[in-house]
Design an enzyme around this catalytic site. Sequence first.
Site, PDB file in Angstrom:
ATOM      1  N   TYR A 140     -19.713  34.161  58.345  1.00  0.00           N
ATOM      2  CA  TYR A 140     -20.229  32.906  57.821  1.00  0.00           C
ATOM      3  C   TYR A 140     -21.750  32.828  57.852  1.00  0.00           C
ATOM      4  O   TYR A 140     -22.343  31.979  57.187  1.00  0.00           O
ATOM      5  CB  TYR A 140     -19.674  31.729  58.628  1.00  0.00           C
ATOM      6  CG  TYR A 140     -18.162  31.645  58.646  1.00  0.00           C
ATOM      7  CD1 TYR A 140     -17.423  31.725  57.476  1.00  0.00           C
ATOM      8  CD2 TYR A 140     -17.472  31.472  59.838  1.00  0.00           C
ATOM      9  CE1 TYR A 140     -16.039  31.639  57.491  1.00  0.00           C
ATOM     10  CE2 TYR A 140     -16.082  31.391  59.864  1.00  0.00           C
ATOM     11  CZ  TYR A 140     -15.374  31.476  58.697  1.00  0.00           C
ATOM     12  OH  TYR A 140     -14.009  31.395  58.709  1.00  0.00           O
ATOM     13  N   SER A 141     -22.382  33.683  58.655  1.00  0.00           N
ATOM     14  CA  SER A 141     -23.816  33.549  58.859  1.00  0.00           C
ATOM     15  C   SER A 141     -24.594  33.912  57.608  1.00  0.00           C
ATOM     16  O   SER A 141     -24.205  34.800  56.841  1.00  0.00           O
ATOM     17  CB  SER A 141     -24.285  34.424  60.028  1.00  0.00           C
ATOM     18  OG  SER A 141     -24.304  35.784  59.655  1.00  0.00           O
TER      19      SER A 141
ATOM     20  N   PRO B 166     -15.571  34.763  65.422  1.00  0.00           N
ATOM     21  CA  PRO B 166     -16.866  35.428  65.258  1.00  0.00           C
ATOM     22  C   PRO B 166     -17.580  34.925  64.016  1.00  0.00           C
ATOM     23  O   PRO B 166     -16.968  34.733  62.959  1.00  0.00           O
ATOM     24  CB  PRO B 166     -16.482  36.905  65.123  1.00  0.00           C
ATOM     25  CG  PRO B 166     -15.192  37.016  65.869  1.00  0.00           C
ATOM     26  CD  PRO B 166     -14.479  35.717  65.643  1.00  0.00           C
ATOM     27  N   CYS B 167     -18.888  34.715  64.137  1.00  0.00           N
ATOM     28  CA  CYS B 167     -19.631  34.001  63.093  1.00  0.00           C
ATOM     29  C   CYS B 167     -20.225  34.905  62.022  1.00  0.00           C
ATOM     30  O   CYS B 167     -20.779  34.418  61.041  1.00  0.00           O
ATOM     31  CB  CYS B 167     -20.759  33.189  63.732  1.00  0.00           C
ATOM     32  SG  CYS B 167     -22.050  34.218  64.488  1.00  0.00           S
ATOM     33  N   GLN B 168     -20.121  36.233  62.170  1.00  0.00           N
ATOM     34  CA  GLN B 168     -20.850  37.112  61.261  1.00  0.00           C
ATOM     35  C   GLN B 168     -20.478  36.880  59.798  1.00  0.00           C
ATOM     36  O   GLN B 168     -21.324  36.980  58.902  1.00  0.00           O
ATOM     37  CB  GLN B 168     -20.587  38.577  61.627  1.00  0.00           C
ATOM     38  CG  GLN B 168     -21.247  39.018  62.922  1.00  0.00           C
ATOM     39  CD  GLN B 168     -20.401  38.711  64.140  1.00  0.00           C
ATOM     40  OE1 GLN B 168     -19.409  37.988  64.069  1.00  0.00           O
ATOM     41  NE2 GLN B 168     -20.794  39.246  65.276  1.00  0.00           N
TER      42      GLN B 168
END
Length: 414
Positions: free
Chosen positions: A123-124, A119-121
Site C-alpha cells: 500500500y505504501s 504488511p504495508c509494502q
Amino acid sequence: MMQPNFIDLFAGAGGFSEGFVRAGYHPLAHVDMDTNACATLRTRLVFHELGKTEQGRQVYLRYLQGNISAEQLYEKVHSSIIDQVIQAEISWERMAGIFERIDGLAGGRKVDVIVGGPPCQAYSLIGRARDPQGMQNDSRNYLYQYYGEFLRRYEPDYFVFENVTGLLSAGNRSYFAEMQILFRNCGYALDWRVLNAVDCRVLQVRKRVILVGCRNQKDFEFHWPEPIENPFQIGRDLFSDLPALRAGDSQQILPYRSPANSYLEQSGIRNERSILSQHITRPHNPRDLEIYRIAATQLQDQAERLKYAELPEDLRTHNNQRDFLDRFKVVNAMGKSHTIVAHLAKDGHHFIHPDPLQNRSISVREAARIQSFPDDYYFEGGRTAAFKQIGNAVPPLLAAAVATGLLSHLAAKS
C-alpha cells in the site's frame, strides 16, 4: 470491567501489543511469520512476566548480558506464555491450524478485541513507486481478507486495523473501499481516521490510518485520542542521556550518561529500573562518513538540509542529480524525527545522527526510542533484524492512545 483480552495479527515486533498491554489489556495470542519478530515477542512476554519481581528482573538482565541463553530465559516462565506467539504465515492453507492454536490459548474465553495491520509494502507510496507494476499484482494487497476471517471466527466486540496512509489511494482507491465493505459484511460498524504519532507524544512524524470496528451496532463513533501538546525535541529530550558512540560501536549494555528527564519518564521509555541495551551502531565506509559529517554540520550550523547535488563531486556516485536529493538525511535534533522505515535495516543514509562529532547513523536504541519503545524492549536477531523490526512497528505510544480510547467503549458494552 474485567481485563479485556486481545489477539494481535501480523504482530511484527509487538508495538501494537505493547501499547495495549500498557493500557491494561491481556494478550491471548500473537501471530506473525517472521522468525526474528516472533523471538522478540517471546522475549517481551517473558519480560512482562519476570518483571513483576526483582529476582525476575535480574534474570532478564543476565540474559541481556549474554550470561544465559534464550532457552534458559524461557524456562523461567510457564510454557503457556511462550505458546502465545504463533509463528505462521496467515494464509488460507494455514488458517485452520492457526485457529486451532488460538482456540487452545483462549480456553473458551471470549475474544474482546483483535488488533493488527497487514504488511504495508503493497500500500505504501514508496513501494508502488519502486515496483514496475505499481504493486497491483502483489498478493499482500489482499491480506485484509484473512483479517476478515478472524473477525468471523472470533466475533470480537471491537477490532483495530492499522496501515500506512497510502492505503487510501492504493488500487485507485479501491482496496480501502473493498476492505470496509468486507468488514461491514462481517457485522461491524466502522470509524476511521488518520492519526499522527507526533500527536500521541511520539517524537516522530508518522501518519497512519486507524480503522476501528464495533460489532452489532448500526452507527459507531470512536473516542479518538485528543492531540497532546508535544514541545519535546530529539536532541534535548530523547537522546540527551545516551552515551556518545562512533560508527561501529557495539557494546550490548551501557550505563546512562545522565538521569532520566521528564520526557523519558512521561513516555515510559525510562524508569528507575531501566536497562540501556542495544545502543549499537553500524560501521560506515570513509566516503559515507564524510557525507554524514557534512550533512549533520550543515543542519546544525545553518539549519539547512543537504541536497545531494551540493556534495563535492568526488563524493557523488549517482548520476541522477534531480531525484532523491535528500538521499542523505539527518534526524532533526531541534524537533521531531521524520518517519522511521524498515529500509533503515539496509543502510543508515536517511537517518544520520544529528551530532557531527559522533558522525554515524542512529543506533538500534535510538531508532527504538524514536518509535517510543522502552529501553528494556529487546529486539532479537541481531542489528539488521532489529532495525527492520523497529521500522515496521506501530509506535507503542500511538497504540496505547488508541487502546485507552477503546476502554471506554468496552466498559459501556459490559
